[in-house]
Design a protein around this motif. Structure first.
Motif, PDB file in Angstrom:
ATOM      1  N   PHE B 189       0.979 -29.212  -8.395  1.00 38.09           N
ATOM      2  CA  PHE B 189       2.526 -28.884  -8.120  1.00 38.09           C
ATOM      3  C   PHE B 189       2.768 -29.964  -9.657  1.00 38.09           C
ATOM      4  O   PHE B 189       3.485 -29.115 -10.893  1.00 38.09           O
ATOM      5  CB  PHE B 189       4.610 -29.090  -7.587  1.00 38.09           C
ATOM      6  CG  PHE B 189       3.886 -28.042  -6.314  1.00 38.09           C
ATOM      7  CD1 PHE B 189       4.558 -27.147  -7.216  1.00 38.09           C
ATOM      8  CD2 PHE B 189       3.548 -28.467  -4.960  1.00 38.09           C
ATOM      9  CE1 PHE B 189       4.810 -26.287  -6.099  1.00 38.09           C
ATOM     10  CE2 PHE B 189       4.271 -27.290  -3.893  1.00 38.09           C
ATOM     11  CZ  PHE B 189       4.924 -26.617  -4.501  1.00 38.09           C
ATOM     12  N   ARG B 190       2.459 -31.363  -9.202  1.00 39.62           N
ATOM     13  CA  ARG B 190       2.779 -31.691 -10.639  1.00 39.62           C
ATOM     14  C   ARG B 190       1.398 -32.389 -11.527  1.00 39.62           C
ATOM     15  O   ARG B 190       0.478 -32.636 -10.799  1.00 39.62           O
ATOM     16  CB  ARG B 190       3.764 -33.135 -10.346  1.00 39.62           C
ATOM     17  CG  ARG B 190       4.984 -32.951  -9.950  1.00 39.62           C
ATOM     18  CD  ARG B 190       6.238 -32.701 -11.148  1.00 39.62           C
ATOM     19  NE  ARG B 190       7.109 -31.684 -10.219  1.00 39.62           N
ATOM     20  CZ  ARG B 190       6.843 -30.810 -10.182  1.00 39.62           C
ATOM     21  NH1 ARG B 190       7.063 -30.363 -11.535  1.00 39.62           N
ATOM     22  NH2 ARG B 190       8.312 -30.207  -9.745  1.00 39.62           N
ATOM     23  N   CYS B 248       3.958 -26.402 -11.416  1.00 44.20           N
ATOM     24  CA  CYS B 248       5.329 -26.348 -11.455  1.00 44.20           C
ATOM     25  C   CYS B 248       5.143 -25.836 -13.329  1.00 44.20           C
ATOM     26  O   CYS B 248       4.116 -26.237 -14.590  1.00 44.20           O
ATOM     27  CB  CYS B 248       6.040 -27.273 -11.762  1.00 44.20           C
ATOM     28  SG  CYS B 248       7.824 -26.986 -12.451  1.00 44.20           S
ATOM     29  N   VAL B 249       5.295 -24.411 -12.779  1.00 43.22           N
ATOM     30  CA  VAL B 249       5.269 -23.632 -14.664  1.00 43.22           C
ATOM     31  C   VAL B 249       6.370 -23.914 -15.710  1.00 43.22           C
ATOM     32  O   VAL B 249       6.600 -24.592 -16.618  1.00 43.22           O
ATOM     33  CB  VAL B 249       5.715 -22.092 -13.950  1.00 43.22           C
ATOM     34  CG1 VAL B 249       7.187 -22.142 -14.634  1.00 43.22           C
ATOM     35  CG2 VAL B 249       5.160 -21.604 -16.059  1.00 43.22           C
ATOM     36  N   PHE B 250       7.225 -25.106 -15.381  1.00 44.28           N
ATOM     37  CA  PHE B 250       8.071 -25.897 -16.178  1.00 44.28           C
ATOM     38  C   PHE B 250       7.885 -26.759 -16.860  1.00 44.28           C
ATOM     39  O   PHE B 250       8.057 -27.754 -18.143  1.00 44.28           O
ATOM     40  CB  PHE B 250       9.372 -25.852 -15.495  1.00 44.28           C
ATOM     41  CG  PHE B 250      10.663 -25.695 -15.525  1.00 44.28           C
ATOM     42  CD1 PHE B 250      11.621 -24.049 -14.990  1.00 44.28           C
ATOM     43  CD2 PHE B 250      11.396 -25.873 -16.675  1.00 44.28           C
ATOM     44  CE1 PHE B 250      12.331 -23.654 -14.839  1.00 44.28           C
ATOM     45  CE2 PHE B 250      12.322 -25.246 -16.942  1.00 44.28           C
ATOM     46  CZ  PHE B 250      13.526 -24.073 -16.332  1.00 44.28           C
ATOM     47  N   CYS B 394      15.300 -26.219  -7.046  1.00 45.31           N
ATOM     48  CA  CYS B 394      13.533 -26.990  -6.717  1.00 45.31           C
ATOM     49  C   CYS B 394      13.384 -27.265  -6.264  1.00 45.31           C
ATOM     50  O   CYS B 394      14.832 -28.755  -5.757  1.00 45.31           O
ATOM     51  CB  CYS B 394      13.253 -27.579  -7.644  1.00 45.31           C
ATOM     52  SG  CYS B 394      11.487 -28.256  -8.025  1.00 45.31           S
ATOM     53  N   TYR B 396      10.871 -29.791  -5.266  1.00 43.98           N
ATOM     54  CA  TYR B 396       9.254 -29.981  -5.818  1.00 43.98           C
ATOM     55  C   TYR B 396       9.150 -31.095  -7.035  1.00 43.98           C
ATOM     56  O   TYR B 396       8.699 -30.982  -7.185  1.00 43.98           O
ATOM     57  CB  TYR B 396       7.963 -28.925  -6.216  1.00 43.98           C
ATOM     58  CG  TYR B 396       8.129 -27.893  -5.110  1.00 43.98           C
ATOM     59  CD1 TYR B 396       7.949 -28.365  -3.496  1.00 43.98           C
ATOM     60  CD2 TYR B 396       7.584 -26.867  -4.947  1.00 43.98           C
ATOM     61  CE1 TYR B 396       8.598 -27.346  -2.637  1.00 43.98           C
ATOM     62  CE2 TYR B 396       8.056 -25.830  -4.494  1.00 43.98           C
ATOM     63  CZ  TYR B 396       7.365 -26.064  -3.023  1.00 43.98           C
ATOM     64  OH  TYR B 396       8.256 -25.187  -2.616  1.00 43.98           O
ATOM     65  N   ILE B 398      12.214 -32.070  -9.387  1.00 42.39           N
ATOM     66  CA  ILE B 398      13.347 -31.406 -10.254  1.00 42.39           C
ATOM     67  C   ILE B 398      14.442 -31.532  -9.624  1.00 42.39           C
ATOM     68  O   ILE B 398      14.728 -30.484  -8.784  1.00 42.39           O
ATOM     69  CB  ILE B 398      12.541 -29.751 -10.907  1.00 42.39           C
ATOM     70  CG1 ILE B 398      11.450 -30.425 -11.350  1.00 42.39           C
ATOM     71  CG2 ILE B 398      13.034 -29.733 -11.977  1.00 42.39           C
ATOM     72  CD1 ILE B 398      10.763 -31.459 -12.255  1.00 42.39           C
ATOM     73  N   CYS B 446       3.376 -22.476  -9.980  1.00 47.97           N
ATOM     74  CA  CYS B 446       4.881 -21.669  -9.447  1.00 47.97           C
ATOM     75  C   CYS B 446       5.655 -21.447 -10.391  1.00 47.97           C
ATOM     76  O   CYS B 446       5.929 -21.872 -10.675  1.00 47.97           O
ATOM     77  CB  CYS B 446       5.602 -23.647  -8.526  1.00 47.97           C
ATOM     78  SG  CYS B 446       6.651 -23.396  -7.778  1.00 47.97           S
ATOM     79  N   TYR B 447       6.596 -20.548  -9.305  1.00 50.51           N
ATOM     80  CA  TYR B 447       7.731 -19.917 -10.319  1.00 50.51           C
ATOM     81  C   TYR B 447       8.942 -19.815  -9.065  1.00 50.51           C
ATOM     82  O   TYR B 447      10.037 -18.963  -9.289  1.00 50.51           O
ATOM     83  CB  TYR B 447       7.584 -18.478 -10.804  1.00 50.51           C
ATOM     84  CG  TYR B 447       6.333 -18.290 -11.445  1.00 50.51           C
ATOM     85  CD1 TYR B 447       5.884 -18.503 -13.221  1.00 50.51           C
ATOM     86  CD2 TYR B 447       5.052 -17.662 -10.236  1.00 50.51           C
ATOM     87  CE1 TYR B 447       4.689 -18.525 -12.966  1.00 50.51           C
ATOM     88  CE2 TYR B 447       3.941 -17.769 -11.699  1.00 50.51           C
ATOM     89  CZ  TYR B 447       3.855 -18.288 -12.582  1.00 50.51           C
ATOM     90  OH  TYR B 447       2.578 -17.713 -13.013  1.00 50.51           O
ATOM     91  N   ALA B 448       8.922 -20.325  -8.386  1.00 53.39           N
ATOM     92  CA  ALA B 448      10.373 -20.823  -7.479  1.00 53.39           C
ATOM     93  C   ALA B 448      11.689 -20.384  -7.901  1.00 53.39           C
ATOM     94  O   ALA B 448      12.211 -19.990  -7.486  1.00 53.39           O
ATOM     95  CB  ALA B 448       9.871 -21.848  -6.521  1.00 53.39           C
ATOM     96  N   CYS B 449      12.073 -21.055  -8.499  1.00 52.67           N
ATOM     97  CA  CYS B 449      13.219 -21.630  -9.373  1.00 52.67           C
ATOM     98  C   CYS B 449      13.258 -20.136 -10.211  1.00 52.67           C
ATOM     99  O   CYS B 449      14.746 -19.712 -10.494  1.00 52.67           O
ATOM    100  CB  CYS B 449      13.158 -22.822 -10.463  1.00 52.67           C
ATOM    101  SG  CYS B 449      12.201 -22.927 -11.599  1.00 52.67           S
TER     102      CYS B 449
HETATM  103  S1  SF4 Z   1      10.594 -24.034  -8.624  1.00 53.04           S
HETATM  104 FE1  SF4 Z   1      10.583 -24.662 -10.904  1.00 53.04          FE
HETATM  105  S2  SF4 Z   1      10.104 -26.527 -11.501  1.00 53.04           S
HETATM  106 FE2  SF4 Z   1       9.849 -26.586  -8.826  1.00 53.04          FE
HETATM  107  S3  SF4 Z   1       8.152 -26.845  -8.989  1.00 53.04           S
HETATM  108 FE3  SF4 Z   1       8.582 -24.535  -8.677  1.00 53.04          FE
HETATM  109  S4  SF4 Z   1       7.883 -23.739 -10.662  1.00 53.04           S
HETATM  110 FE4  SF4 Z   1       8.801 -25.812 -10.847  1.00 53.04          FE
END
Ligand code: SF4
Ligand SMILES: Nc1ncnc2c1ncn2[C@@H]1O[C@H](COP(=O)(O)OP(=O)(O)O)[C@@H](O)[C@H]1O
Ligand SMILES: Nc1ncnc2c1ncn2[C@@H]1O[C@H](COP(=O)(O)OP(=O)(O)O)[C@@H](O)[C@H]1O
Ligand SMILES: Nc1ncnc2c1ncn2[C@@H]1O[C@H](COP(=O)(O)OP(=O)(O)O)[C@@H](O)[C@H]1O
Ligand SMILES: Nc1ncnc2c1ncn2[C@@H]1O[C@H](COP(=O)(O)OP(=O)(O)O)[C@@H](O)[C@H]1O
Ligand code: SF4
Ligand code: SF4
Ligand code: SF4
Ligand SMILES: [Mg+2]
Ligand SMILES: [Mg+2]
Ligand SMILES: [Mg+2]
Ligand SMILES: [Mg+2]
Lengths: 472, 472, 472, 472
Positions: B189-190, B248-250, B394, B396, B398, B446-449
């Motif tokens: 993730f990070r 994490c795409v963010f 999020c 993970y 954030i 990850c695009y969960a948010c």
């Molecule tokens: S939920 Fe969004 S902010 Fe959290 S790890 Fe996934 S992409 Fe990043």
């Protein structure tokens, strides 16, 4: 560079305070209690508060007034505990401030400790073997881990089980969300007293901390006693097997404030009688009796009363002593004593003097004071010490020097007299010391630093020749 | 009263740094590394150092420059790790600063964590049941307890065993007396990268921290990889079962510094392409493209390049933003945005404007900016967001708002447009986002948010409807 | 909210120190000198140094140890002067710290002042009419403006001319690039002494500051004398017309440290004799004599010696008194005295007590102490004051209360006794006071706050009924 | 040891702010105003307030947010003035903070100054000859002494008379108990603008400070104009003889914030046009245009717009720059630029680059940046400077280096190019600079640091070959 004015002193390691009250500002009262106990530790201070669900702690390095300059813990609660600490250099770290505050399977618990465990090292190793981690080097963390690991059901039973495992000197104030608990070890090395404040209760290392908050001294917590205070009132329990009582006699000689009453004995009275006894034992005559302020004053007054030799102020102590800035090169010079004390020429000039102090640790300071008095015109300086020679280190919460730095461990009285340059030197005898304390049985006290008779043994590694401070 | 200028922002919770070198000042390099990672956390900072036997940590609240104003840890060593943190309000306590430093059965260990465990609560409860106590509310303390309790022989095996039990997002830098260890969770993730500095090694959350110390980017630590650096050199091990990668795409959208390269992908390039893609998707025309500085700038440049519409500076950001004193009564007034941003009248007056920002969280700030531009004379403001609507929290690492505070969780795009008062509003599509990142496979992020597809699940209590932050 | 423990006390406004030496660290010695003079002012401190061309000053609010926590002025020089100050609340401003350091037509000049000018207001107005501006509210700035405007040729003549214009109480230490100058006003209200340190010279408010740096007391600067110290040695000059000498008798009663010798008179001896005389005058009998520490102690010892009634410690003073944090609501409660003093129950219980203090200002504190003693079991408390009733304000450098707040200005002795709740109340007579001081002629002292005979008049506006503090 | 990141920069010495309002919190608005002007001075800050009778000032070293961390001046008033300052090392003393606050024959007066007097030294000497003393080394103290000595009747006339005597650059905000006065020197070197806030008035160095408090820009104070604001409203007066207007062109080039409008000219527009003109003059072609952020950005955008060469971010500036701790030994290493800037490898790799910055002072930083870009893969770096070579020092309030440290004072353009290692180097011509500023007549600006044509002469001692900074 700061100069440590207490390098040649015995150092008490802690003072503790606890309060349970639904009618008072518990954090503020703890603040005042610690302020009255400040002489027991100037290095760090802390206060923890609970309101029944939340628990908050604020801790820091420095005097009580400094640590809480910006205010007290915000939480309004009904129980609070506090701690002041003077520690050895090695452990002078922010991480070592108390009270400790942890969560464990039973909720929150906060704990403050005065004393020194003799088996902390072994317990810590055992706990580490079981998977515990330690973030500080204070005994409290060992105790809290024992409590957390106890298989007993109630917090009281968990604590009691843990207490069966720890050895040495400990007074504890412990706080859960709904209870204030005070514990004194079976020997009762360190003092701990109980007071009543309105409908609430106060626990403190010395009764002077009850006085400041306006609480009434009820009694002392007894050796081997645990008191549990909750909304249901106060409950007393005994724990551990019965042990010989061994209150630290140095509390009377030096540590405690003279206005405190410990185990029924007025500290002031004890010191006064030590001075009287010392007068009888030494049989000295002179023009005046002076003290090394402040610790020698009460005994000096006793000496004067017994002999009829007038008491006078021969030394003035600078009252702003503290963390005073000193440049490195200055440390070589003879600054130390002049910063702290100055002779009153009018008092001492042309006089033969009896100078009373409570004890001699390394002897360096005493030598400098004698010289100062002679330079101010004293014709003779007889040093009288209101305790016997300190020949052995303390393992029960007092930072005496390591043994080889104790002057009385390596030198005879006559050699010490020469070292400090006094015209004569008189120590109070151990028997004389015992007689001076009338309200505590003489076999109910510890005199180990005088006679090497350690009521609770000594740390394993030390006994085996290791270094005194194991975790540093 | 301090005003939090980041209340309407996603907050990264941490940055980590580690160095092993026998030729450099490891504490000082860690200091510089943290300084380059400061954007990942401004609330607290800490550095731990070891020289092979001693271990020392210095931690505090504030920016790196503030925490170490009086100097760095005194210990001269060959390994150091560091941490910067931005946490949620509730856990903003001195006790929660990192790196953690503990002793356990194996000696000293220090640990710093970036990320968020999804099963920390359960693990903590389980550990407490086994008798562990917790002094902080950070995940690191859970991890360190797992390591301490591991029955494995070597520290590497202890760590690996512990990692099998933790879930969620974590990048760890761990230091023992003789090893520097870097760990990245199986989803990755990070970010965590590895650099070479002379004969030594550096580990950091972002490559910009390698640049500042003059280290060369070797590669990224891979998801599920543990690197162990010692005098014997670097050893890489895999742990856990293979999991789908989920960077994490963010990090590309907002968190990371544009000059960093993460998993082979230039952050700058990613943002630039997001802007280009957004231009294509929106099909907008206007007089100028401006950004909401600094986070919107790179995408705005991409938008401008794609469309040929000139880019200009329409908003100036005050560079002294920080912990600015605000009187309570002022909070009611519309101060916030004016403190931070000001319109460049020359740029915006009489113009139809495309304003690019990276994301919308609550939407309150965007609304104020649109109003500010109109007051400065803009005839139309089209808001373009270089990411899709944030509809889900999020878990993970954030600190997004809780779900109901996310404007896109409760409002349709047209409603949001009305709320912020823009003339039109365009979000980048999820597909468009994926296409913008060319060097990382689109199923490896990850695009969960955005799409509620949580690669590592969510905390049990949350799934069950509980509160997001379990330990606060 | 800080509680001012000295609200019911007379406050000395300043202490000064100066040193000229080519062989010592002048800044460091000034630091130590100020530390010994700290009892004369705890609000601010400052040190100025010159090396013959540059001049540097460092000043700040707080105790000496706090102001110079980060170190002393960097300049290595051969002359330094220093100042400690306790001021009235209104002027408690950073701008009012001393020494002042200015440039004028003749170069640099630095100046520190102990005392209070009675015509400062008029001089200031006159100077302002001539175009001077003032940045502080301290008298030093008036004096330095007079010096700068003097048409005389040498700095000595400039100073002397200026001194002809100022009235009231002043001890000055002045430093130019190459001279250290000490001045004492023609009445000699405030003490100022001269010491020899190796080949150098020291000037200080009290001899205890010479002792701390190891300087030898040579003599006191005489009223109307100016000493000028340079590489050419010490030169003494007289200035102004001869005036009646009027040393402040309160220096002996309360302000000075007991170990100081002022104008040839040991402060300790004076206080001791006051106690003896008070014993004779009061003719009291009781079980014990106690003091209100620390100021009452020496007189209490004299009282005890004269009567043979044993002296004992009946009150313990908390030694950590200072700027202690107090919550607003606490001020209403009777906290003040308990924070500062505690009764020694063993000493006082069941006893009739003679309690000696140096003076009564407002009387509120005395009342609380009497109550505290009775609560601790005293059967009778006879209050003995080693000075006459204070009926009039001081205009010569001491912050007595304004007249209507002086309890003796509005109440008879019997009324005061009732107010404080003592069983009897005895003041030392003015004649008795005079007799207690054997080394200073009784017509060579000021007693104005006792007898309203102001040796140097009073401020014009005050005489005319105005407020006491004119510049605030 | 702190590293000064601005050593190779021109430094603006001050920013000023004033407000008169009976409906707003004047201290708080001044706080915000200074916060917007923070870029004009980061060393110290101060705010003075009056309520019509009292006057209070609070000043300190550090950023606005630091100086007022504990709150603003307590006095609630209707007039306030403020000041931020960046000064030369020598005068970096607490005593030199502004606003100055003095009492004089007419009451209180407070004054803040932006600029530099060329005859301060002479005036100071003259005033000292008349008996004035100086406690600081700032020009404001000279001005306030002139005002205090003026024989004119009204404060307006006193100020005007004083202004006839001072030469050089000055914008003043002055506050009496009932008036707010703004003054701009006859040349108008420094900017000063007037705004309306509800029924009140605001004066500020730049219009961005009006924006932040929500005030509306009314107009600029004109050269030679004094505005007097009181309850009677605003009154404008002219003073001194008419002089040629000489607004500092560097305000447009570098000092002012791009969102400010000065003398009717948008700073943003001016910089943009400088970039366009530079593009035309240099005739360069390359792959991309980048800026040295932040000062080079607007011109870089103009360059890009003119040439069609795409603008990209090639350097990222660390936004946490400030007083960063650096160990002494580190200063030798090439740390400086890496702490502040980092190359965006994606942008620069394999590219020929046009790099735009506003100016070159010593040239050391530029050289390091060029090297950094090449190390990141740039194939060619063409440095374009949006101002002519700085060959002469400034005497009007800007801390340029002393002449011999200005690289353009001793080196030809080609030599400079070699020194910085650029592939080519292009300065904007003086004519080109003039043309870029359309709203101010080209003969109404100062260009002295480019062409040695000093509109207000230079300090006497400097003209005579003396050192630049006279009072240090
Ligand atoms: S939920 Fe969004 S902010 Fe959290 S790890 Fe996934 S992409 Fe990043
Ligand atoms: N406020 C107080 N007044 C008098 N004695 C005190 C006070 N507080 C602590 N003490 C006593 O002071 C002694 C220590 O002080 P002192 O002798 O002055 O310092 P040192 O530690 O240098 O010997 C102890 O005996 C303690 O009982
Ligand atoms: N030194 C820097 N220069 C440019 N961008 C930066 C820098 N440091 C961090 N960033 C970027 O800044 C963005 C956040 O800054 P910004 O938008 O100004 O603040 P906010 O958090 O208020 O949105 C992130 O996108 C981060 O990548
Ligand atoms: N170090 C010292 N030892 C004893 N007395 C001192 C010392 N320093 C100052 N004094 C004396 O203390 C007195 C003031 O102290 P005290 O009575 O304790 O406080 P208060 O100002 O509250 O009356 C003065 O008489 C002064 O002479
Ligand atoms: N908030 C801001 N945003 C953009 N530019 C600013 C801001 N504040 C000041 N400036 C401009 O920044 C420039 C100076 O900043 P910069 O170039 O980053 O630093 P340096 O002083 O090191 O050159 C000036 O041109 C000033 O006009
Ligand atoms: S050894 Fe000495 S100091 Fe220690 S507890 Fe026993 S008596 Fe007290
Ligand atoms: S009035 Fe009193 S306090 Fe003042 S100088 Fe005279 S004797 Fe001293
Ligand atoms: S010399 Fe240069 S910096 Fe100074 S005022 Fe003139 S243009 Fe501005
Ligand atoms: Mg002692
Ligand atoms: Mg942003
Ligand atoms: Mg007193
Ligand atoms: Mg720049």
């Amino acid at each position: 560079m700061y100069y440590d004015f207490r390098a040649d002193k015995l150092r008490e390691e802690c003072g503790v305070f606890g309060i349970f009250s639904r009618h008072d500002d518990v954090a503020l009262n703890t603040y005042w209690g610690l302020y009255a106990l400040q002489h027991r530790g100037q290095e760090s201070a802390g206060i923890a508060v609970t309101d029944g669900s939340e628990m908050e702690v604020q801790r820091g390095m420095g005097l009580v007034g400094e640590v809480f300059r910006q205010g007290l813990p915000a939480l309004r609660g009904h129980i609070a505990i506090g701690h002041v600490r003077y520690s050895t250099t090695g452990s002078s770290l922010p991480a070592n401030t108390q009270p400790l505050l942890v969560t464990y399977s039973g909720g929150h618990i906060s704990l403050a400790h005065n004393g020194n465990l003799t088996n902390a090292h072994e317990l810590r190793q055992a706990l580490e073997k079981q998977g515990s981690v330690f973030q500080t080097s204070v005994d409290s963390e060992v105790i809290v881990n024992l409590i957390a690991r106890s298989s007993q059901g109630t917090i009281e039973d968990k604590i009691k089980e843990s207490l069966t495992r720890i050895k040495g000197a400990y007074c504890l104030v412990i706080m859960t969300e709904d209870k204030l608990i005070g514990v004194r070890d079976p020997h009762g090395f360190r003092p701990l007293c109980l007071g009543r404040l309105g409908g609430g209760w106060v626990i403190a290392s010395e009764s002077c901390a009850l006085d400041i908050v306006g609480a009434e001294l009820v009694r002392d917590i007894e050796p081997g006693e645990m008191v549990v205070i909750s909304d249901a009132g106060l409950k007393s329990e005994r724990f551990g097997q019965k042990d010989r009582k061994a209150l630290c006699v140095f509390e009377y000689i030096y540590f405690a404030r003279p206005d405190s009453i410990i185990d029924g004995q007025s500290v002031y009275e004890a010191r006064f009688r030590m001075g009287q006894q010392l007068a009888r034992e030494s049989g000295l005559a002179a023009d005046i009796v002076i003290s090394v302020p402040d610790s020698g004053t009460t005994a000096a007054l006793g000496f004067s009363r017994e002999t009829g030799i007038p008491y006078a102020e021969g030394l003035i102590k600078n009252r702003y002593i503290g963390r005073t800035f000193i440049q490195p090169e200055q440390k070589k010079r003879d600054l130390g004593v002049r910063m702290k004390l100055n002779a009153v020429r009018h008092t001492v000039q042309g006089k033969s003097i009896i100078m009373v102090d409570d004890s001699i640790v390394r002897g360096t300071t005493s030598g400098k004071i004698v010289r100062m008095l002679k330079e101010a015109g004293a014709v003779a300086v007889h040093m009288c010490v209101s305790s016997p020679p300190i020949g052995f280190p303390c393992y029960y919460g007092i930072d005496t020097a390591v043994r080889k730095e104790l002057i009385a461990a390596t030198k005879q009285v006559e050699e010490i007299r020469q070292f400090i340059g006094a015209d004569s030197l008189h120590y109070l005898s151990l028997d004389g010391l015992k007689q001076s304390i009338t309200n505590v049985a003489s076999d109910a006290m510890c005199y180990a630093c005088f006679n090497c008779d350690y009521p609770a043994g000594m740390p394993a590694c030390t006994a085996a020749g290791g270094n005194k401070y194991v975790f540093e």
